[in-house]
Design a protein around this motif. Structure first.
Motif, PDB file in Angstrom:
ATOM      1  N   LEU A 403      86.563   1.348  45.716  1.00 33.18           N
ATOM      2  CA  LEU A 403      86.367   0.443  44.577  1.00 33.18           C
ATOM      3  C   LEU A 403      85.027   0.688  43.890  1.00 33.18           C
ATOM      4  O   LEU A 403      84.943   0.755  42.653  1.00 33.18           O
ATOM      5  N   LEU A 404      83.970   0.849  44.670  1.00 37.14           N
ATOM      6  CA  LEU A 404      82.617   0.921  44.110  1.00 37.14           C
ATOM      7  C   LEU A 404      82.318   2.274  43.462  1.00 37.14           C
ATOM      8  O   LEU A 404      81.638   2.331  42.429  1.00 37.14           O
ATOM      9  N   PHE A 405      82.796   3.362  44.057  1.00 34.92           N
ATOM     10  CA  PHE A 405      82.451   4.691  43.534  1.00 34.92           C
ATOM     11  C   PHE A 405      82.903   4.889  42.080  1.00 34.92           C
ATOM     12  O   PHE A 405      82.102   5.318  41.236  1.00 34.92           O
ATOM     13  N   PRO A 406      84.167   4.596  41.722  1.00 28.91           N
ATOM     14  CA  PRO A 406      84.555   4.755  40.308  1.00 28.91           C
ATOM     15  C   PRO A 406      83.767   3.829  39.374  1.00 28.91           C
ATOM     16  O   PRO A 406      83.516   4.183  38.227  1.00 28.91           O
ATOM     17  N   VAL A 407      83.393   2.651  39.870  1.00 30.97           N
ATOM     18  CA  VAL A 407      82.643   1.716  39.024  1.00 30.97           C
ATOM     19  C   VAL A 407      81.269   2.291  38.692  1.00 30.97           C
ATOM     20  O   VAL A 407      80.808   2.203  37.554  1.00 30.97           O
ATOM     21  N   VAL A 408      80.608   2.899  39.671  1.00 28.95           N
ATOM     22  CA  VAL A 408      79.311   3.534  39.413  1.00 28.95           C
ATOM     23  C   VAL A 408      79.470   4.621  38.360  1.00 28.95           C
ATOM     24  O   VAL A 408      78.657   4.752  37.443  1.00 28.95           O
ATOM     25  N   LYS A 409      80.530   5.390  38.479  1.00 33.15           N
ATOM     26  CA  LYS A 409      80.757   6.510  37.565  1.00 33.15           C
ATOM     27  C   LYS A 409      81.028   6.040  36.145  1.00 33.15           C
ATOM     28  O   LYS A 409      80.565   6.649  35.170  1.00 33.15           O
ATOM     29  N   GLU A 410      81.744   4.928  35.989  1.00 35.09           N
ATOM     30  CA  GLU A 410      82.153   4.458  34.660  1.00 35.09           C
ATOM     31  C   GLU A 410      81.158   3.496  34.028  1.00 35.09           C
ATOM     32  O   GLU A 410      81.172   3.290  32.816  1.00 35.09           O
ATOM     33  N   GLU A 411      80.302   2.884  34.834  1.00 33.21           N
ATOM     34  CA  GLU A 411      79.373   1.870  34.323  1.00 33.21           C
ATOM     35  C   GLU A 411      78.405   2.487  33.309  1.00 33.21           C
ATOM     36  O   GLU A 411      77.835   3.552  33.525  1.00 33.21           O
ATOM     37  N   LYS A 412      78.231   1.794  32.164  1.00 31.78           N
ATOM     38  CA  LYS A 412      77.337   2.289  31.112  1.00 31.78           C
ATOM     39  C   LYS A 412      75.908   1.768  31.272  1.00 31.78           C
ATOM     40  O   LYS A 412      74.951   2.449  30.919  1.00 31.78           O
ATOM     41  N   SER A 413      75.773   0.567  31.754  1.00 29.22           N
ATOM     42  CA  SER A 413      74.448  -0.031  31.922  1.00 29.22           C
ATOM     43  C   SER A 413      73.710   0.630  33.077  1.00 29.22           C
ATOM     44  O   SER A 413      74.236   0.748  34.179  1.00 29.22           O
ATOM     45  N   ALA A 414      72.470   1.058  32.827  1.00 27.03           N
ATOM     46  CA  ALA A 414      71.684   1.725  33.869  1.00 27.03           C
ATOM     47  C   ALA A 414      71.387   0.769  35.027  1.00 27.03           C
ATOM     48  O   ALA A 414      71.457   1.156  36.196  1.00 27.03           O
ATOM     49  N   ALA A 415      71.068  -0.476  34.693  1.00 25.01           N
ATOM     50  CA  ALA A 415      70.733  -1.457  35.742  1.00 25.01           C
ATOM     51  C   ALA A 415      71.958  -1.742  36.612  1.00 25.01           C
ATOM     52  O   ALA A 415      71.850  -1.801  37.852  1.00 25.01           O
ATOM     53  N   ALA A 416      73.107  -1.944  35.991  1.00 23.40           N
ATOM     54  CA  ALA A 416      74.332  -2.206  36.759  1.00 23.40           C
ATOM     55  C   ALA A 416      74.742  -0.979  37.576  1.00 23.40           C
ATOM     56  O   ALA A 416      75.206  -1.092  38.721  1.00 23.40           O
ATOM     57  N   LYS A 417      74.544   0.206  36.997  1.00 20.64           N
ATOM     58  CA  LYS A 417      74.885   1.439  37.709  1.00 20.64           C
ATOM     59  C   LYS A 417      74.052   1.561  38.991  1.00 20.64           C
ATOM     60  O   LYS A 417      74.557   1.904  40.059  1.00 20.64           O
ATOM     61  N   ARG A 418      72.765   1.261  38.881  1.00 17.56           N
ATOM     62  CA  ARG A 418      71.892   1.326  40.068  1.00 17.56           C
ATOM     63  C   ARG A 418      72.297   0.284  41.120  1.00 17.56           C
ATOM     64  O   ARG A 418      72.269   0.557  42.324  1.00 17.56           O
ATOM     65  N   ALA A 419      72.655  -0.911  40.652  1.00 18.01           N
ATOM     66  CA  ALA A 419      73.036  -1.979  41.587  1.00 18.01           C
ATOM     67  C   ALA A 419      74.312  -1.604  42.350  1.00 18.01           C
ATOM     68  O   ALA A 419      74.392  -1.770  43.573  1.00 18.01           O
ATOM     69  N   PHE A 420      75.315  -1.079  41.630  1.00 17.67           N
ATOM     70  CA  PHE A 420      76.559  -0.686  42.295  1.00 17.67           C
ATOM     71  C   PHE A 420      76.336   0.524  43.211  1.00 17.67           C
ATOM     72  O   PHE A 420      76.961   0.635  44.274  1.00 17.67           O
ATOM     73  N   ALA A 421      75.443   1.433  42.801  1.00 18.47           N
ATOM     74  CA  ALA A 421      75.129   2.583  43.652  1.00 18.47           C
ATOM     75  C   ALA A 421      74.476   2.128  44.959  1.00 18.47           C
ATOM     76  O   ALA A 421      74.779   2.648  46.038  1.00 18.47           O
ATOM     77  N   SER A 422      73.597   1.143  44.846  1.00 17.16           N
ATOM     78  CA  SER A 422      72.964   0.600  46.047  1.00 17.16           C
ATOM     79  C   SER A 422      73.992  -0.062  46.960  1.00 17.16           C
ATOM     80  O   SER A 422      73.938   0.083  48.196  1.00 17.16           O
ATOM     81  N   ALA A 423      74.942  -0.791  46.369  1.00 21.83           N
ATOM     82  CA  ALA A 423      76.009  -1.412  47.159  1.00 21.83           C
ATOM     83  C   ALA A 423      76.868  -0.351  47.842  1.00 21.83           C
ATOM     84  O   ALA A 423      77.241  -0.485  49.018  1.00 21.83           O
ATOM     85  N   CYS A 424      77.162   0.705  47.104  1.00 19.06           N
ATOM     86  CA  CYS A 424      77.967   1.802  47.666  1.00 19.06           C
ATOM     87  C   CYS A 424      77.236   2.446  48.845  1.00 19.06           C
ATOM     88  O   CYS A 424      77.843   2.751  49.887  1.00 19.06           O
ATOM     89  N   ALA A 425      75.920   2.630  48.702  1.00 22.32           N
ATOM     90  CA  ALA A 425      75.130   3.221  49.787  1.00 22.32           C
ATOM     91  C   ALA A 425      75.084   2.297  51.004  1.00 22.32           C
ATOM     92  O   ALA A 425      75.124   2.766  52.153  1.00 22.32           O
ATOM     93  N   SER A 426      75.021   0.995  50.761  1.00 23.05           N
ATOM     94  CA  SER A 426      75.008   0.036  51.869  1.00 23.05           C
ATOM     95  C   SER A 426      76.302   0.112  52.671  1.00 23.05           C
ATOM     96  O   SER A 426      76.292   0.054  53.912  1.00 23.05           O
ATOM     97  N   VAL A 427      77.430   0.231  51.972  1.00 22.97           N
ATOM     98  CA  VAL A 427      78.728   0.330  52.657  1.00 22.97           C
ATOM     99  C   VAL A 427      78.853   1.680  53.364  1.00 22.97           C
ATOM    100  O   VAL A 427      79.408   1.770  54.471  1.00 22.97           O
ATOM    101  N   LEU A 428      78.315   2.738  52.723  1.00 21.37           N
ATOM    102  CA  LEU A 428      78.382   4.080  53.307  1.00 21.37           C
ATOM    103  C   LEU A 428      77.739   4.120  54.695  1.00 21.37           C
ATOM    104  O   LEU A 428      78.175   4.867  55.573  1.00 21.37           O
ATOM    105  N   LYS A 429      76.742   3.311  54.897  1.00 19.44           N
ATOM    106  CA  LYS A 429      76.014   3.285  56.172  1.00 19.44           C
ATOM    107  C   LYS A 429      76.945   2.977  57.342  1.00 19.44           C
ATOM    108  O   LYS A 429      76.693   3.417  58.474  1.00 19.44           O
ATOM    109  N   TYR A 430      78.030   2.237  57.087  1.00 20.65           N
ATOM    110  CA  TYR A 430      78.941   1.836  58.165  1.00 20.65           C
ATOM    111  C   TYR A 430      80.317   2.495  58.021  1.00 20.65           C
ATOM    112  O   TYR A 430      81.273   2.080  58.684  1.00 20.65           O
ATOM    113  N   ALA A 431      80.422   3.504  57.155  1.00 24.34           N
ATOM    114  CA  ALA A 431      81.702   4.189  56.950  1.00 24.34           C
ATOM    115  C   ALA A 431      81.960   5.176  58.085  1.00 24.34           C
ATOM    116  O   ALA A 431      81.048   5.613  58.785  1.00 24.34           O
ATOM    117  N   THR A 432      83.223   5.549  58.243  1.00 23.21           N
ATOM    118  CA  THR A 432      83.583   6.564  59.234  1.00 23.21           C
ATOM    119  C   THR A 432      83.137   7.941  58.733  1.00 23.21           C
ATOM    120  O   THR A 432      82.918   8.123  57.529  1.00 23.21           O
TER     121      THR A 432
END
Length: 850
Positions: A403-432
């Protein structure tokens, strides 16, 4: 009336009590219709003022005339309604005074009517009219011995009456009901008010939005009172957990659905305040409502934002405000709001069971949330949530990453893009491991797409390295080549992002490049072979950087790199193709030994290809080709290059001279002629630099064979039609030639010089030297004077060495003396004096010889 009651019989007493109760409660039969005549008195004279002309306003006719004069015929109905209300109020007031006297005597006769009277009496005690309040207070004291017990016994009836009357069409009733409710609900327990709690909140909000100010004030008071009651009922430290849960089940959904989302500012603010206080005191009782609460708070971050900020952002470009700075300001304000404080409190009560409902709500907001603050808020909440629950997020990592990865890619706002990227990285920490590998590979693949995808790639990788560095460390072979090559993007913003990433993720350029050189070369070859000009261009720039840092260490991969580039150089020109030529020059400089050792014909193939590029008509590309040719010559240092390259360079110099000496264009054709000249003529300074390189590597015999062409080339380049930069290149070439000749003379010391060498020196002295002196006199640049003087000194030194062979007429001495006297630059003046001294010594020798 009390006397009549006392003297009357039982029937009269009962009729009198019924009549008074009916009048007081307003439950009597509907009055019969009364027909009004023109002179029927509706109001007492002076009760509602005077007419427009100053006349009386009391009869039906006068009221009709006033309504017609005002152009509002329907106003007469309002007058009649007002008159009816006044009569009713007077009758209640009168009944109240009569009732207070009878109440003490009536005794048991009033008991059947208490269920009707008490709710009315409670409300009338808060009537806006002081007289009515006093009258009703008398009745209340007469009828009720224990007010608290009476209210408790009739509490449900009182609530029903007050809640109904809070929506009455009469403002007096609405105001009195709100004030009554505000007092009665204080200190109540859940079993007393639980079933009425939602209706009380509804009444409070409705009153807060009333048309009459006094009713709104009463509504505010009721809101404060019910807020205090609700917070107490939902606080698990003050109320039993079961009651607290039920209270929360009633109030919270109502506040979220109808309070916070209300269009009335005072209602929405009050609701947010209540919700925040509820969350603070409710503790675990909030968990069943956590998903709805979090969704509402996140949506409110945008819906309750000051609309002025949205307006400013729309016009930020016109006002000269940076959009990113404005976005950061909006986010900062949102994170200081009560909604964000409530979200922080919600994080503290999240448990594993509540995730099943919470995560789908967050996913819905990620997909369809509207507004900058909401989107940044949901991304930040996910990051905080993952930090709080840790390993418990594992069952949801796959869904969240998808869900988060495509949103980072499509998001136009720099601030929102960074926030979603940070969320994606947080989830990545516990991914398989498989999920992590797929995500990182997909992220790395973004670098070949459009600008937005490249920015997404950089921001994602930065988030991974700062939040999930332990996961990312196993995939450096994937991301390091991407970061290295993307540093050479044309867009400065993108290249700066990757440059920052490179500095953060590498300990040293040389060590890192050697460690991942195979992967980097493979990615470079893919980029050069791609159909994207941008990918070809940045890959070629990356090769130049590799050559600059690694030097000969690049030799193991020279074959594959050269093969990839040399396939792309032929064919049509495209913007930025010159980068391929610079890459060839860089590889030649770094790996010339291995290239020559592997296949001795490769250098000549390179020279042939680059020579062809020198004939192209695009100025920037030709300049790159000449620079590349110079690098190739210097790198391989093959003497055979001179006979291959010099004829081409001489031909180009001649064509350039013809273009310069052509007819002067008409004014109307000036710009067209200038652009044509730029695209057709070779850059003569670059040509001369290549000549210098050819002279440096050539055999002297080959140079002597080109004596005539060399002298002609120097003569052309020193002519007045060319800029001073060309003359500087010519001086360098002449000095290089003099250096080669001097070395040959030194090597043949004790023997007579070769006739060809002496002839070439004679030509330089008699043909080229006057042109050099002419440059000193015509060009007023100190740098040119110094370089020209150095050139003259080298020629004079050579000429001195062959003067015993050739007795010559020294014709430039007089001009040199004149220029020396005029020269202001001390360095050039000193060099010219040395030239004059040499020439004077030669004159002396000539005289002695004769």
């Amino acid at each position: 009336m009390s006397v009549v009651y006392e003297l009357g019989d039982a029937s009269m007493k009962q009729n009198l009590v019924d009549a008074l109760v009916t009048t007081l409660t307003g439950s009597g039969k509907r009055k019969r219709t009364v027909k009004l005549a023109e002179d029927s008195e509706v109001f007492q004279e002076g009760a509602i003022g005077e007419g427009l002309g100053g006349g009386k306003l009391s009869t039906y006719k006068e009221l009709c005339n006033l309504a017609n004069e005002m152009g509002q015929p329907d106003l007469i109905y309002k007058f009649m309604d007002l008159a009816n209300y006044q009569v009713s109020l007077n009758s209640k007031r009168g009944a109240a005074f009569g009732f207070s006297k009878i109440a003490k005597q009536a005794g048991d006769a009033l008991k059947p009517h208490l269920r009707l009277l008490i709710p009315k009496l409670v409300r009338f005690q808060y009537d806006p009219d002081k007289n009515v309040q006093d009258a009703m207070a008398h009745i209340w004291k007469s009828l009720v011995a224990d007010p608290k017990r009476t209210i408790d016994e009739h509490l449900d009836l009182i609530f029903d009456d007050l809640l109904i009357q809070s929506g009455s069409r009469l403002w007096r009733s609405r105001e009195a009901s709100c004030l009554s409710l505000a007092d009665i609900i204080q200190g109540r327990k859940f079993d007393q008010v639980g079933k009425h709690l939602r209706r009380i909140w509804t009444a409070a909000f409705r009153a807060m939005d009333d048309i009459k100010e006094t009713v709104r004030t009463a509504g505010d008071k009721l809101c404060r009172s019910v807020t205090s009651l609700t917070i107490r009922l939902c606080d698990v430290t003050l109320t039993e957990i079961s009651d607290a849960r039920q209270s929360m089940d009633i109030v919270l959904p109502f506040l979220l659905a109808e309070g916070i989302l209300s269009k009335v500012d005072s209602i929405s603010k009050a609701s947010i305040g209540v919700v925040m206080k509820l969350v603070k005191g409710a503790g675990i009782a909030i968990r069943p409502h956590l998903s709805d609460l979090v969704s509402c708070m996140l949506e409110s971050l945008s819906s309750l934002e000051d609309q002025g900020l949205n307006y400013i952002e729309l016009h930020a470009a016109n006002a000269g405000i940076q959009t990113e700075k404005l976005e950061n300001l909006r986010i900062s304000i949102a994170k200081g709001s009560p909604m964000w404080d409530t979200l922080d409190l919600c994080i503290n009560v999240v448990d594993t069971e509540s995730l099943d409902q919470l995560v789908p709500h967050l996913a819905r907001l990620v997909r369809s949330g509207i507004g900058l603050n909401t989107r940044v808020g949901v991304a930040s909440f996910i990051s905080l949530l993952v930090q709080k629950i840790g390993m418990d997020i594992k069952p949801y990592t796959s869904m969240l990453l998808r869900l988060l990865f495509p949103v980072v890619k499509e998001e136009k706002s720099a601030a929102a893009k960074r926030a979603f990227a940070s969320a994606c990285a947080s989830v990545l920490k516990y991914a398989t491991p498989s999920q992590a590998q797929k995500l990182i590979e997909e992220t790395a693949a973004l670098h070949i797409d459009d600008k937005n995808s490249q920015i997404s790639c950089a921001i994602l990788l930065k988030s991974y390295s700062s939040v999930a560095s332990d996961v990312l460390s196993g995939y450096h072979a994937v991301i390091v080549p991407v970061i290295f090559i993307s540093r050479f993007e044309d867009d400065k913003y993108v290249s700066d992002l990757f440059e920052e990433l490179w500095e953060e993720n590498t300990s040293g350029d040389r060590v890192t490049l050697q460690l991942y050189l195979g992967e980097i070369v493979s990615l470079i070859c893919e980029g050069i072979a791609s159909s994207s000009w941008s990918s070809k261009r940045k890959s070629a720039k990356a090769i130049c950087k590799l050559g600059e840092i690694l030097g000969e260490s690049l030799s193991n991969y020279h074959h594959v790199l050269l093969e990839s580039i040399m396939k792309e150089v032929p064919g049509r020109l495209w913007e930025g193709k010159d980068a391929l030529l610079y890459a060839i020059g860089s590889i030649s400089t770094s790996c010339h030994k291995d290239i020559s050792a592997e296949d001795p014909t490769t250098p000549f193939a390179i020279v042939d290809m680059v020579s062809s590029a020198c004939r192209k008509k695009i100025k920037k590309y030709r300049e790159a080709a000449f620079s590349c040719l110079e690098q190739v010559i210097k790198a391989f240092r093959d003497p055979k290059f001179f006979n291959i390259i010099f004829p081409l360079l001489f031909e180009m110099c001649g064509s350039t001279a013809l273009n310069k000496s052509g007819q002067v264009p008409l004014p109307s054709d000036a710009s067209k002629e200038e652009s044509a000249d730029e695209s057709v003529s070779a850059p003569l300074d670059k040509v001369l630099d290549c000549v210098s390189s050819c002279i440096h590597v050539a055999h002297v015999n080959d140079i002597i064979e080109q004596e005539k062409n060399l002298v002609q080339l120097f003569t052309i380049s020193l002519s007045p039609g060319f800029p001073w930069t060309v003359k500087m290149s010519a001086f360098s070439s002449i000095k290089e030639l003099c250096s080669r000749l001097q070395k040959t003379l030194d090597d043949s010391a004790g023997t007579s010089p070769h006739a060809g060498i002496s002839s070439l020196i004679q030509e330089l002295f008699h043909t080229v030297s006057p042109k050099v002196v002419e440059c000193i006199s015509t060009v007023k640049i100190a740098q040119v004077h110094i370089s020209a003087s150095e050139c003259l000194l080298e020629i004079c030194k050579l000429f001195r060495q062959i003067s015993s062979v050739y007795s010559s007429n020294i014709g430039i001495k007089g001009e040199l003396v004149h220029q020396c006297e005029m020269e202001k630059n001390m360095e050039a003046k000193s060099l010219l004096k040395k030239c004059i001294d040499i020439l004077e010594n030669l004159e002396v020798k000539n005289v002695q010889a004769t």
